[in-house]
Scaffold this motif. Structure first.
Motif: not given
Length: 85
Positions: A44-67
């Motif tokens: 939802v955030a990605r669809a309505h915000f055109r600037g850079p989207l930063v996610l946080n929470g429970g990521f490790d290197r692999g899941s962050a790179e995949a996102a």
């Protein structure tokens, strides 16, 4: 640990208004990025915000790179393991 009665509507409204104001970036903090409800809010955030989207929470290197690779985020921030309390 905040709860909202309609989190998708809240994220949609906030993302739209922050986009309208030209905010530099939007960061979403999740307890666990792998939960379907959290992934839905990120979409939802990605669809309505055109600037850079930063996610946080429970990521490790692999899941962050995949996102980032999959376009779900422009960046992933890490903090919990690096903050001194």
């Amino acid at each position: 640990d905040m709860i909202d009665s309609d989190p998708e509507a809240l994220v949609r409204h906030v993302a739209t208004e922050l986009d309208r104001r030209g905010l530099a970036f939007l960061e979403l903090r999740h307890a666990d990025h792998s939960l379907p409800a959290e992934q839905s809010l990120a979409r939802v955030a990605r669809a309505h915000f055109r600037g850079p989207l930063v996610l946080n929470g429970g990521f490790d290197r692999g899941s962050a790179e995949a996102a980032v690779r999959e376009g779900r985020a422009d960046a992933v921030s890490f903090g919990r393991l690096y903050l001194a309390n």
